[in-house]
Design an enzyme around this catalytic site. Structure first.
Site, PDB file in Angstrom:
ATOM      1  N   CYS A  16       0.793  -1.024   0.018  1.00 45.49           N
ATOM      2  CA  CYS A  16      -0.039  -0.005  -0.168  1.00 45.49           C
ATOM      3  C   CYS A  16       0.888   1.391  -0.058  1.00 45.49           C
ATOM      4  O   CYS A  16       1.655   1.523   0.973  1.00 45.49           O
ATOM      5  CB  CYS A  16      -0.905  -0.199   1.275  1.00 45.49           C
ATOM      6  SG  CYS A  16      -2.249   1.733   1.327  1.00 45.49           S
TER       7      CYS A  16
ATOM      8  N   CYS B 270      -0.607   4.274   2.755  1.00 44.13           N
ATOM      9  CA  CYS B 270      -0.445   3.992   4.085  1.00 44.13           C
ATOM     10  C   CYS B 270      -0.340   2.452   4.243  1.00 44.13           C
ATOM     11  O   CYS B 270       0.749   2.188   4.217  1.00 44.13           O
ATOM     12  CB  CYS B 270      -1.980   4.522   4.433  1.00 44.13           C
ATOM     13  SG  CYS B 270      -3.213   3.701   3.720  1.00 44.13           S
ATOM     14  N   SER B 271      -1.262   1.474   4.640  1.00 45.27           N
ATOM     15  CA  SER B 271      -1.049   0.178   5.169  1.00 45.27           C
ATOM     16  C   SER B 271      -2.172  -0.651   4.927  1.00 45.27           C
ATOM     17  O   SER B 271      -2.712  -1.346   5.535  1.00 45.27           O
ATOM     18  CB  SER B 271      -0.439   0.150   6.609  1.00 45.27           C
ATOM     19  OG  SER B 271      -1.692   0.937   7.461  1.00 45.27           O
ATOM     20  N   CYS B 272      -3.097  -0.390   3.767  1.00 44.23           N
ATOM     21  CA  CYS B 272      -4.182  -1.003   3.719  1.00 44.23           C
ATOM     22  C   CYS B 272      -3.752  -2.680   3.302  1.00 44.23           C
ATOM     23  O   CYS B 272      -2.733  -2.860   2.899  1.00 44.23           O
ATOM     24  CB  CYS B 272      -4.833  -0.633   2.240  1.00 44.23           C
ATOM     25  SG  CYS B 272      -5.522   1.100   2.235  1.00 44.23           S
TER      26      CYS B 272
END
Length: 240
Positions: free
Chosen positions: A126, A129-131
């Site tokens: 991602c 961000c951190s999906c």
């Protein structure tokens, strides 16, 4: 003997109270403020939040491993997984609506299964961000959320995979899938040689979290992700 009292001795030696927690980050402050506001407005209760947090803290990559093992063993299930991944999840006991009964914006999205072939390898990141598909893979590892993984993988995927110990030959094309707020991905690796005749339970054991992200390949005898030493990256992401 000085005759100094304990009280006088304490006054003469400066002491500082130890902090209760490490320094709180801006993101943690924002999360606390948003959570308390949501509870105050009645969007959910403190008990709802406790139950939700405990549920996700106990999740791991086992659901995703079961999913892959069944896809390797059952051609009909594999076809369903590629066409309708959420429905396929239900067949192996993965419910994306848990624990609230209606899912969460960060998890209940379009899910896509990425099938590897001998000449095509997928890897997930991602870049913003951190999906991450937590119902399948559990909570994301720390390295998945770092700029040096997120920003570099989309530019130098072959080099970053080599830093994980995954060396792919030049005839294998690498496709980086960038998760976002609407889409989640999981890799369906190629079933490794030497597993003919294995049952689903045996296959599940060799499908690790890193295999499902795409930074490792399943291998007979390897049932856990390899601990790797931290080292300086080539082309590190800086000033983030």
């Amino acid at each position: 003997m000085s005759g100094m009292s304990n009280e006088e001795d304490e006054d003469a030696t400066p002491r500082h109270a130890a902090p209760m927690v490490e320094e709180v980050t801006d993101f943690e402050v924002l999360e606390i403020a948003l959570r308390e506001l949501a509870i105050e407005k009645g969007l959910f209760t403190a008990e709802d939040h406790r139950r939700y947090t405990e549920y996700f803290e106990q999740l791991g990559p086992a659901p995703g491993a079961r999913f892959v093992a069944k896809a390797w063993s059952d051609p009909d299930f594999k076809q369903l997984a590629l066409e309708d991944a959420i429905t396929a999840c239900h067949e192996v006991g993965i419910d994306w609506l848990k624990p609230t009964g209606f899912g969460t914006p960060s998890d209940f999205t379009a899910l896509h299964i990425l099938e590897d072939t001998p000449t095509l390898h997928h890897v997930i990141c991602c870049s913003l961000c951190s999906c991450y598909p937590r119902p399948l893979l559990g909570n994301s590892p720390e390295w998945y959320r770092t700029p040096n993984y997120r920003r570099r993988l989309v530019r130098w995927p072959r080099q970053v995979l080599a830093e994980f110990g995954l060396y792919l030959t030049e005839d294998v094309r690498i496709r980086v899938e960038d998760s976002n707020s609407k889409h989640r991905f999981m890799v369906l690796p190629v079933r490794p040689d030497g597993t003919q005749g294995w049952n689903e339970e045996q296959l599940t054991q060799i499908v690790t979290r890193d295999c499902l992200i795409g930074v490792a390949l399943p291998k007979p005898g390897r049932t856990a992700d390899v601990d790797r030493p931290v080292h300086a990256a080539v082309h590190p992401a800086q000033n983030y």
